[in-house]
Design an enzyme around this catalytic site. Structure first.
Site, PDB file in Angstrom:
ATOM      1  N   SER A  10      -9.543  -6.801  11.030  1.00  0.00           N
ATOM      2  CA  SER A  10      -9.925  -6.274  12.534  1.00  0.00           C
ATOM      3  C   SER A  10      -9.730  -7.457  13.466  1.00  0.00           C
ATOM      4  O   SER A  10      -9.167  -7.126  14.657  1.00  0.00           O
ATOM      5  CB  SER A  10     -11.159  -6.158  12.835  1.00  0.00           C
ATOM      6  OG  SER A  10     -12.180  -6.929  12.316  1.00  0.00           O
ATOM      7  N   ARG A  11      -9.443  -8.899  12.891  1.00  0.00           N
ATOM      8  CA  ARG A  11      -9.302  -9.905  13.822  1.00  0.00           C
ATOM      9  C   ARG A  11      -8.506 -10.887  13.157  1.00  0.00           C
ATOM     10  O   ARG A  11      -8.432 -11.078  11.905  1.00  0.00           O
ATOM     11  CB  ARG A  11     -10.750 -10.479  14.330  1.00  0.00           C
ATOM     12  CG  ARG A  11     -11.305  -9.588  15.487  1.00  0.00           C
ATOM     13  CD  ARG A  11     -12.443 -10.153  15.882  1.00  0.00           C
ATOM     14  NE  ARG A  11     -13.803 -10.200  15.072  1.00  0.00           N
ATOM     15  CZ  ARG A  11     -14.420 -11.193  14.589  1.00  0.00           C
ATOM     16  NH1 ARG A  11     -14.074 -12.321  15.087  1.00  0.00           N
ATOM     17  NH2 ARG A  11     -15.396 -11.114  13.846  1.00  0.00           N
ATOM     18  N   VAL A  60     -18.346  -6.320   2.953  1.00  0.00           N
ATOM     19  CA  VAL A  60     -17.969  -6.494   1.557  1.00  0.00           C
ATOM     20  C   VAL A  60     -19.146  -7.229   0.855  1.00  0.00           C
ATOM     21  O   VAL A  60     -18.765  -7.252  -0.391  1.00  0.00           O
ATOM     22  CB  VAL A  60     -16.815  -7.480   1.714  1.00  0.00           C
ATOM     23  CG1 VAL A  60     -15.443  -7.017   2.121  1.00  0.00           C
ATOM     24  CG2 VAL A  60     -17.184  -8.996   2.466  1.00  0.00           C
ATOM     25  N   SER A 140      -9.893 -21.782   1.667  1.00  0.00           N
ATOM     26  CA  SER A 140      -9.766 -22.847   2.749  1.00  0.00           C
ATOM     27  C   SER A 140      -9.757 -23.943   2.134  1.00  0.00           C
ATOM     28  O   SER A 140      -9.748 -24.548   1.043  1.00  0.00           O
ATOM     29  CB  SER A 140     -11.448 -22.934   3.296  1.00  0.00           C
ATOM     30  OG  SER A 140     -11.271 -23.575   4.271  1.00  0.00           O
ATOM     31  N   TYR A 153     -20.015 -22.944   2.616  1.00  0.00           N
ATOM     32  CA  TYR A 153     -18.601 -22.619   2.690  1.00  0.00           C
ATOM     33  C   TYR A 153     -17.861 -23.159   1.742  1.00  0.00           C
ATOM     34  O   TYR A 153     -16.970 -22.454   0.975  1.00  0.00           O
ATOM     35  CB  TYR A 153     -18.154 -22.828   4.076  1.00  0.00           C
ATOM     36  CG  TYR A 153     -16.904 -22.261   4.595  1.00  0.00           C
ATOM     37  CD1 TYR A 153     -16.904 -20.941   4.695  1.00  0.00           C
ATOM     38  CD2 TYR A 153     -15.680 -22.980   4.708  1.00  0.00           C
ATOM     39  CE1 TYR A 153     -15.496 -20.366   5.196  1.00  0.00           C
ATOM     40  CE2 TYR A 153     -14.714 -22.527   5.120  1.00  0.00           C
ATOM     41  CZ  TYR A 153     -14.567 -21.213   5.500  1.00  0.00           C
ATOM     42  OH  TYR A 153     -13.453 -20.641   5.773  1.00  0.00           O
ATOM     43  N   ALA A 155     -18.421 -24.391  -1.030  1.00  0.00           N
ATOM     44  CA  ALA A 155     -19.167 -23.848  -2.606  1.00  0.00           C
ATOM     45  C   ALA A 155     -18.333 -22.244  -2.542  1.00  0.00           C
ATOM     46  O   ALA A 155     -17.794 -21.974  -3.869  1.00  0.00           O
ATOM     47  CB  ALA A 155     -20.417 -23.915  -2.501  1.00  0.00           C
ATOM     48  N   ILE A 186      -6.979 -23.050  11.870  1.00  0.00           N
ATOM     49  CA  ILE A 186      -6.236 -22.085  12.177  1.00  0.00           C
ATOM     50  C   ILE A 186      -6.817 -21.276  13.623  1.00  0.00           C
ATOM     51  O   ILE A 186      -7.844 -21.158  13.607  1.00  0.00           O
ATOM     52  CB  ILE A 186      -5.855 -20.971  11.274  1.00  0.00           C
ATOM     53  CG1 ILE A 186      -5.391 -21.426   9.974  1.00  0.00           C
ATOM     54  CG2 ILE A 186      -4.953 -19.624  11.874  1.00  0.00           C
ATOM     55  CD1 ILE A 186      -4.312 -22.214   9.866  1.00  0.00           C
TER      56      ILE A 186
HETATM   57  P1  NAP Z   1     -12.298 -14.219  12.185  1.00  0.00           P
HETATM   58  O1  NAP Z   1     -11.222 -14.303  13.239  1.00  0.00           O
HETATM   59  O2  NAP Z   1     -13.997 -14.844  12.383  1.00  0.00           O
HETATM   60  O3  NAP Z   1     -12.375 -12.701  11.472  1.00  0.00           O
HETATM   61  C1  NAP Z   1     -13.099 -12.740  10.402  1.00  0.00           C
HETATM   62  C2  NAP Z   1     -12.728 -11.000   9.893  1.00  0.00           C
HETATM   63  O4  NAP Z   1     -13.652 -10.792   8.928  1.00  0.00           O
HETATM   64  C3  NAP Z   1     -13.113 -10.040  10.796  1.00  0.00           C
HETATM   65  O5  NAP Z   1     -12.382  -8.988  10.740  1.00  0.00           O
HETATM   66  C4  NAP Z   1     -14.542  -9.692  10.502  1.00  0.00           C
HETATM   67  O6  NAP Z   1     -14.806  -8.169  10.824  1.00  0.00           O
HETATM   68  C5  NAP Z   1     -14.499  -9.664   8.982  1.00  0.00           C
HETATM   69  N1  NAP Z   1     -15.808  -9.759   8.332  1.00  0.00           N
HETATM   70  C6  NAP Z   1     -16.768 -10.863   8.563  1.00  0.00           C
HETATM   71  N2  NAP Z   1     -17.888 -10.696   7.653  1.00  0.00           N
HETATM   72  C7  NAP Z   1     -17.619  -9.222   7.015  1.00  0.00           C
HETATM   73  C8  NAP Z   1     -17.911  -8.514   6.112  1.00  0.00           C
HETATM   74  N3  NAP Z   1     -19.068  -8.653   5.478  1.00  0.00           N
HETATM   75  N4  NAP Z   1     -17.318  -7.611   5.502  1.00  0.00           N
HETATM   76  C9  NAP Z   1     -16.218  -6.799   5.890  1.00  0.00           C
HETATM   77  N5  NAP Z   1     -15.856  -7.749   6.940  1.00  0.00           N
HETATM   78  C10 NAP Z   1     -16.109  -8.850   7.531  1.00  0.00           C
HETATM   79  O7  NAP Z   1     -11.987 -15.214  10.787  1.00  0.00           O
HETATM   80  P2  NAP Z   1     -10.364 -15.787  10.510  1.00  0.00           P
HETATM   81  O8  NAP Z   1     -10.528 -17.072  11.115  1.00  0.00           O
HETATM   82  O9  NAP Z   1      -9.466 -14.657  10.574  1.00  0.00           O
HETATM   83  O10 NAP Z   1     -10.986 -16.130   8.878  1.00  0.00           O
HETATM   84  C11 NAP Z   1     -10.212 -15.172   7.825  1.00  0.00           C
HETATM   85  C12 NAP Z   1     -10.287 -15.899   6.424  1.00  0.00           C
HETATM   86  O11 NAP Z   1      -9.823 -17.259   6.591  1.00  0.00           O
HETATM   87  C13 NAP Z   1     -11.951 -16.097   6.176  1.00  0.00           C
HETATM   88  O12 NAP Z   1     -11.931 -16.058   4.712  1.00  0.00           O
HETATM   89  C14 NAP Z   1     -12.008 -17.521   6.505  1.00  0.00           C
HETATM   90  O13 NAP Z   1     -13.003 -17.905   5.780  1.00  0.00           O
HETATM   91  C15 NAP Z   1     -10.576 -18.094   5.960  1.00  0.00           C
HETATM   92  N6  NAP Z   1     -10.197 -19.367   7.004  1.00  0.00           N
HETATM   93  C16 NAP Z   1      -9.962 -19.177   8.145  1.00  0.00           C
HETATM   94  C17 NAP Z   1      -9.845 -20.742   8.649  1.00  0.00           C
HETATM   95  C18 NAP Z   1      -9.412 -20.743  10.399  1.00  0.00           C
HETATM   96  O14 NAP Z   1      -9.187 -22.030  10.639  1.00  0.00           O
HETATM   97  N7  NAP Z   1      -9.619 -19.706  10.983  1.00  0.00           N
HETATM   98  C19 NAP Z   1      -9.497 -21.685   7.970  1.00  0.00           C
HETATM   99  C20 NAP Z   1      -9.730 -21.620   6.693  1.00  0.00           C
HETATM  100  C21 NAP Z   1      -9.932 -20.251   6.118  1.00  0.00           C
HETATM  101  P3  NAP Z   1     -15.400  -7.716  12.449  1.00  0.00           P
HETATM  102  O15 NAP Z   1     -14.200  -7.912  13.375  1.00  0.00           O
HETATM  103  O16 NAP Z   1     -16.092  -6.305  12.248  1.00  0.00           O
HETATM  104  O17 NAP Z   1     -16.553  -8.948  12.612  1.00  0.00           O
END
Ligand code: NAP
Length: 242
Positions: A10-11, A60, A140, A153, A155, A186
């Site tokens: 979704s995001r 999930v 990550s 996180y 872990a 990001i």
């Molecule tokens: P985000 O913008 O916060 O979006 C999180 C997404 O995960 C949303 O679509 C949310 O749904 C969904 N979500 C959260 N908990 C959930 C659950 N229990 N069941 C189903 N969906 C769930 O995060 P992002 O930055 O895009 O991160 C995406 C991935 O990249 C994550 O695994 C994060 O750990 C990893 N990551 C991000 C970064 C960064 O800098 N942004 C860096 C390293 C790794 P809703 O919209 O319904 O809440």
């Protein structure tokens, strides 16, 4: 029609992956937890690429929800299977370990690590039977290097990296690959509370990355072109290594 599931579509990074998969011709199953409005916005972007998709709401971290939602899809779509799975849903709850409460630990491990397990187990059998599948796990830098304030996180993400390498060896003979992409900083809602101006000095490319830049690496691994890569972790972090 070829099907792909993106958890957390979704995001942020998940949305960018959904759009790229639509460009690759996939029907995209867009999973989300609660933000239906943003999930619908992703669906519109997918349709804007000339493909189609559907929303799939489940947590999930909730095994029963994962099994009933994906099980229903499988029953309603006989003969079809989800050939691309992007395990992207993730959360962080940062705090120093000495202040970390059980819920900080459990929520992060349940969503990031258990979520990977529940969803992958549901979809794996069909990939093995059809002898084609692509699984990409969004991990990550924190899971490679470890970051203070993120013991939970780090872990969880390190756990998925280990699982990626182990699973790759289990399923390679069936032409199903499993890889991981490890983003650095990001620009998404997840990093909204971080000060890019302060942190960019640590990054050789001197800026935060964009979700689309992560999605390109994810979708390469999800494509047929990545046929000889499995058990690998690709960093997308602007050069911010350990
Ligand atoms: P985000 O913008 O916060 O979006 C999180 C997404 O995960 C949303 O679509 C949310 O749904 C969904 N979500 C959260 N908990 C959930 C659950 N229990 N069941 C189903 N969906 C769930 O995060 P992002 O930055 O895009 O991160 C995406 C991935 O990249 C994550 O695994 C994060 O750990 C990893 N990551 C991000 C970064 C960064 O800098 N942004 C860096 C390293 C790794 P809703 O919209 O319904 O809440």
């Amino acid at each position: 029609m070829k099907y792909a599931l993106v958890t957390g579509g979704s995001r942020g990074i998940g949305r960018a992956v959904c759009v790229r998969l639509a460009e690759m011709g996939y029907f995209v199953l867009i999973n989300y937890l609660s933000n239906e409005e943003e999930a619908n916005n992703t669906l519109n972007l997918v349709r804007g690429k000339g493909s189609d998709g559907m929303l799939m709401r489940f947590d999930v971290a909730d095994c029963a929800q994962v099994e009933s939602t994906l099980g229903n899809w499988q029953t309603e779509n006989p003969g079809q299977y989800i050939e691309v799975l992007i395990n992207n849903a993730g959360i962080r709850k940062d705090t120093l370990l000495m202040w970390m409460e059980n819920h900080h630990w459990n929520e992060v491990l349940n969503t990031n690590l258990n979520g990977f397990f529940f969803v992958t187990r549901m979809l794996l059998k069909d990939m093995l039977v059809k002898k084609y599948g692509r699984i990409v796990n969004v991990v990550s830098l924190s899971g490679l290097k470890g970051l203070p304030g993120q013991v939970n996180y780090s872990a969880a993400k390190a756990g998925i990296i280990g699982a990626t390498k182990a699973l790759a060896q289990e399923i390679g003979k069936k032409r199903v690959t499993v890889n991981a992409v490890a983003p650095g900083f990001i620009k998404t809602d997840m990093t909204r509370d971080l000060d890019e101006n302060e942190l960019k000095g640590l990054i050789p490319l001197n800026r935060f990355g964009l979700p689309e830049e992560v999605a390109d690496a994810v979708c390469f691994l999800a494509s047929e072109k990545a046929s000889y890569i499995t058990g690998e972790v690709i960093s997308v972090n602007g050069g911010l290594y350990t």
